[in-house]
Write a protein that holds these residues in place. Structure first.
Motif, mmCIF file in Angstrom:
data_model
loop_
_atom_site.group_PDB
_atom_site.id
_atom_site.type_symbol
_atom_site.label_atom_id
_atom_site.label_comp_id
_atom_site.label_asym_id
_atom_site.label_seq_id
_atom_site.Cartn_x
_atom_site.Cartn_y
_atom_site.Cartn_z
ATOM 1 N N ALA A 10 37.139 44.174 40.637
ATOM 2 C CA ALA A 10 35.925 44.955 40.404
ATOM 3 C C ALA A 10 35.651 45.044 38.914
ATOM 4 C CB ALA A 10 36.078 46.362 40.995
ATOM 5 N N THR A 11 34.400 45.310 38.554
ATOM 6 C CA THR A 11 34.051 45.545 37.164
ATOM 7 C C THR A 11 34.131 47.042 36.880
ATOM 8 O OG1 THR A 11 31.689 45.830 37.638
ATOM 9 C CG2 THR A 11 32.469 43.576 37.211
ATOM 10 N N GLN A 12 34.176 47.392 35.616
ATOM 11 C CA GLN A 12 34.254 48.817 35.270
ATOM 12 C C GLN A 12 33.060 49.608 35.792
ATOM 13 O OE1 GLN A 12 35.576 50.344 31.565
ATOM 14 N NE2 GLN A 12 36.964 48.630 31.138
ATOM 15 N N LEU A 35 47.659 47.319 29.918
ATOM 16 C CA LEU A 35 48.800 47.287 29.002
ATOM 17 C C LEU A 35 50.126 47.367 29.759
ATOM 18 C CD1 LEU A 35 47.551 49.568 26.071
ATOM 19 C CD2 LEU A 35 48.004 47.105 25.990
ATOM 20 N N ARG A 36 50.138 48.116 30.859
ATOM 21 C CA ARG A 36 51.364 48.250 31.648
ATOM 22 C C ARG A 36 51.598 47.068 32.576
ATOM 23 N NH1 ARG A 36 51.605 53.859 34.579
ATOM 24 N NH2 ARG A 36 49.606 54.550 33.775
ATOM 25 N N GLY A 37 50.620 46.191 32.682
ATOM 26 C CA GLY A 37 50.781 45.003 33.505
ATOM 27 C C GLY A 37 50.398 45.182 34.953
ATOM 28 N N ALA A 38 49.845 46.346 35.330
ATOM 29 C CA ALA A 38 49.459 46.582 36.720
ATOM 30 C C ALA A 38 48.111 45.936 37.044
ATOM 31 C CB ALA A 38 49.399 48.078 37.007
ATOM 32 N N LEU A 39 47.216 45.925 36.061
ATOM 33 C CA LEU A 39 45.925 45.253 36.196
ATOM 34 C C LEU A 39 45.842 44.129 35.170
ATOM 35 C CD1 LEU A 39 43.442 48.287 36.539
ATOM 36 C CD2 LEU A 39 44.420 46.890 38.376
ATOM 37 N N ARG A 40 44.955 43.193 35.440
ATOM 38 C CA ARG A 40 44.720 42.109 34.478
ATOM 39 C C ARG A 40 43.225 41.808 34.431
ATOM 40 N NH1 ARG A 40 47.203 36.953 37.892
ATOM 41 N NH2 ARG A 40 45.457 36.760 39.379
ATOM 42 N N LEU A 41 42.807 41.228 33.336
ATOM 43 C CA LEU A 41 41.405 40.871 33.172
ATOM 44 C C LEU A 41 41.163 39.495 33.770
ATOM 45 C CD1 LEU A 41 40.820 42.132 29.518
ATOM 46 C CD2 LEU A 41 40.432 43.349 31.679
ATOM 47 N N GLY A 42 40.131 39.399 34.598
ATOM 48 C CA GLY A 42 39.809 38.137 35.242
ATOM 49 C C GLY A 42 38.640 37.452 34.570
ATOM 50 N N ASP A 43 37.849 36.738 35.351
ATOM 51 C CA ASP A 43 36.697 36.017 34.823
ATOM 52 C C ASP A 43 35.540 36.974 34.568
ATOM 53 O OD1 ASP A 43 38.112 33.648 35.109
ATOM 54 O OD2 ASP A 43 37.377 33.340 37.160
ATOM 55 N N ARG A 44 34.621 36.515 33.748
ATOM 56 C CA ARG A 44 33.386 37.278 33.542
ATOM 57 C C ARG A 44 32.438 37.009 34.715
ATOM 58 N NH1 ARG A 44 32.702 39.995 29.002
ATOM 59 N NH2 ARG A 44 34.128 39.613 27.257
ATOM 60 N N ARG A 45 31.786 38.086 35.155
ATOM 61 C CA ARG A 45 30.900 37.986 36.307
ATOM 62 C C ARG A 45 29.502 38.439 35.919
ATOM 63 N NH1 ARG A 45 31.237 42.266 40.853
ATOM 64 N NH2 ARG A 45 33.497 41.926 40.740
ATOM 65 N N SER A 46 28.511 37.603 36.184
ATOM 66 C CA SER A 46 27.131 37.967 35.893
ATOM 67 C C SER A 46 26.618 38.905 36.973
ATOM 68 C CB SER A 46 26.251 36.714 35.838
ATOM 69 O OG SER A 46 24.886 37.074 35.712
ATOM 70 N N ASN A 47 25.840 39.910 36.522
ATOM 71 C CA ASN A 47 25.242 40.823 37.501
ATOM 72 C C ASN A 47 23.798 40.438 37.827
ATOM 73 O OD1 ASN A 47 23.903 41.511 35.185
ATOM 74 N ND2 ASN A 47 24.566 43.653 35.165
ATOM 75 N N GLU A 56 35.701 41.042 35.100
ATOM 76 C CA GLU A 56 36.280 41.512 36.349
ATOM 77 C C GLU A 56 37.722 41.948 36.121
ATOM 78 O OE1 GLU A 56 36.938 39.053 40.211
ATOM 79 O OE2 GLU A 56 35.102 40.220 40.424
ATOM 80 N N ILE A 57 38.103 43.023 36.780
ATOM 81 C CA ILE A 57 39.460 43.564 36.674
ATOM 82 C C ILE A 57 40.164 43.312 37.996
ATOM 83 C CG2 ILE A 57 40.809 45.675 36.345
ATOM 84 C CD1 ILE A 57 37.944 46.595 34.986
ATOM 85 N N GLU A 58 41.376 42.787 37.916
ATOM 86 C CA GLU A 58 42.120 42.428 39.114
ATOM 87 C C GLU A 58 43.490 43.083 39.116
ATOM 88 O OE1 GLU A 58 42.461 38.273 38.522
ATOM 89 O OE2 GLU A 58 40.409 37.802 39.197
ATOM 90 N N VAL A 59 44.046 43.240 40.305
ATOM 91 C CA VAL A 59 45.435 43.676 40.440
ATOM 92 C C VAL A 59 46.337 42.500 40.069
ATOM 93 C CG1 VAL A 59 47.202 44.398 42.092
ATOM 94 C CG2 VAL A 59 44.912 45.381 42.212
ATOM 95 N N ALA A 60 47.366 42.747 39.266
ATOM 96 C CA ALA A 60 48.311 41.702 38.852
ATOM 97 C C ALA A 60 49.362 41.508 39.943
ATOM 98 C CB ALA A 60 48.976 42.084 37.538
ATOM 99 N N PRO A 61 49.378 40.365 40.627
ATOM 100 C CA PRO A 61 50.256 40.200 41.797
ATOM 101 C C PRO A 61 51.742 40.377 41.518
ATOM 102 C CG PRO A 61 48.615 38.446 41.698
ATOM 103 C CD PRO A 61 48.531 39.188 40.402
#
Length: 359
Positions: A10-12, A35-47, A56-61
């Motif tokens: 999801a985006t912010q 910073l804690r490694g729980a989330l990571r930054l993904g690709d940019r998504r156009s709205n 886009e923000i993703e869960v870090a597997p």
């Protein structure tokens, strides 16, 4: 993080809208979790509008892992899940006996093999979740399961697993466990409020309200099989399905064997559906009347092909007053794959330790 997990990223601005938190609060929380490694930054998504695409923000597997164990009357399944809900490893073990000694010996071997094969440190495993059939006795971890699980009756199941594996443990009724998994990885991605109907050797379920499990005072919320008057209906479960196909000449050893070979066109299946229609209609109608959920999800160990055939037969009772009937829940098949109870069990440690917040 539960929202991010359910949405596959999801985006912010989307998180702000869903959580009701301010942009500043969401930004601070996201940056901290990255910073804690729980989330990571993904690709940019156009709205679709002018301006800079949003990140886009993703869960870090690989941030953490969890184990899920389903204790059945004739088998045990074990599942290793990563932080994003992906199944890393899975094993289904038919068990001649389901006592503690047999279960912990095989569970220890399977766990060691999973971690070694995938080069995962035990320290990165958040804990183990256990799903078991039966009623909760204390609102916590003591259950009254079927006779085949006598060794697990009226004991602190979470403590036994924690001692055996050396990690935190949580336990739920199998229907509740499956409902938790469905909330994060299945129907819960669309519906905030649904009831999970867990069909296995017996029939039970779990109630999800605003993405949270409604356990009830004693941990027995969702025991929908008790809606049926005793001796009035044939219980719509896999034990009665097994009996029906056997009566019609299908030779199968037990529920696990039946499921491994299941054919929806077997003789006896249509007879079972005919007998299951009225009790399932009563259960579904009671759910709709009492809880008014968005959806009723059929799952557990119920084969998808059988669920597809029985759903059209289920009737939701309605008085059809005037020209506009009352809204009724959608009846649908579980969207979780592999093993509903084990997936839900594996989600339990992750939910307890990471995914219980609005974000």
């Amino acid at each position: 993080m539960g929202y991010v997990l359910r949405q596959h990223g999801a985006t912010q601005p989307e998180i702000v809208k869903a959580s009701g938190l301010s942009q500043q609060t969401v930004s601070r929380l996201v940056n901290d979790l990255v910073l804690r490694g729980a989330l990571r930054l993904g690709d940019r998504r156009s709205n679709g509008r002018r301006g800079q695409p949003r990140m886009e923000i993703e869960v870090a597997p690989d941030h953490a892992y969890s184990l899920g164990v389903a204790l059945m009357t004739d088998a045990m399944s074990v599942l290793l899940m990563d932080f994003s809900g992906n199944v890393v490893a899975y094993d289904y073990l038919e068990m001649p006996v389901m006592n503690r000694k047999a279960v912990f010996e095989r569970l220890g071997d399977v766990t060691s093999r999973f971690l070694a094969t995938h080069a995962i440190s035990k320290d990165s495993v958040a804990g183990v979740g256990i799903g078991i059939s039966g009623y909760c006795l204390d609102g916590k971890s003591r259950y009254n399961p079927p006779r085949a699980l006598d060794d697990w009756a009226m004991v602190q199941i979470d403590s036994l697993f924690s001692q055996a594996l050396g990690m935190p443990a949580w336990v739920e009724n199998d229907g509740n466990a499956a409902a938790i998994g469905e909330s994060f990885l299945g129907a819960g991605r669309v519906f905030q409020n649904f009831v999970y109907v867990f069909i296995a050797a017996g029939i039970g379920g779990g109630v999800i309200t605003n993405h949270k499990l409604s356990r009830g005072v004693n941990g027995n919320g969702g025991e929908i099989g008790l809606v049926l008057p005793r001796n009035m209906f044939q219980e719509p479960n896999l034990e009665t399905l097994l009996q029906s196909v056997r009566r019609h000449g299908v030779e199968v050893g037990g529920i696990s064997a039946m499921l491994s070979e299941f054919n929806v066109d077997w003789p006896g299946v249509d007879e079972w559906i005919e007998r299951a229609r009225d009790p399932l209609s009563l259960i579904a109608s009671s759910i709709a009347a009492l809880l008014d959920p968005e959806a009723i999800v059929l799952g557990g160990r119920l084969p998808n092909a059988l669920a597809q055939k029985i759903i059209p037969a289920i009737e939701l009772y309605d008085d059809a007053r005037r020209s506009e009937p009352r809204p009724l829940p959608k009846i649908m098949i579980s969207e979780t794959q592999v093993d509903a109870c084990a997936i839900g069990a594996a989600m339990m440690p992750l939910e307890q330790q990471f995914f219980s917040t609005m974000l």
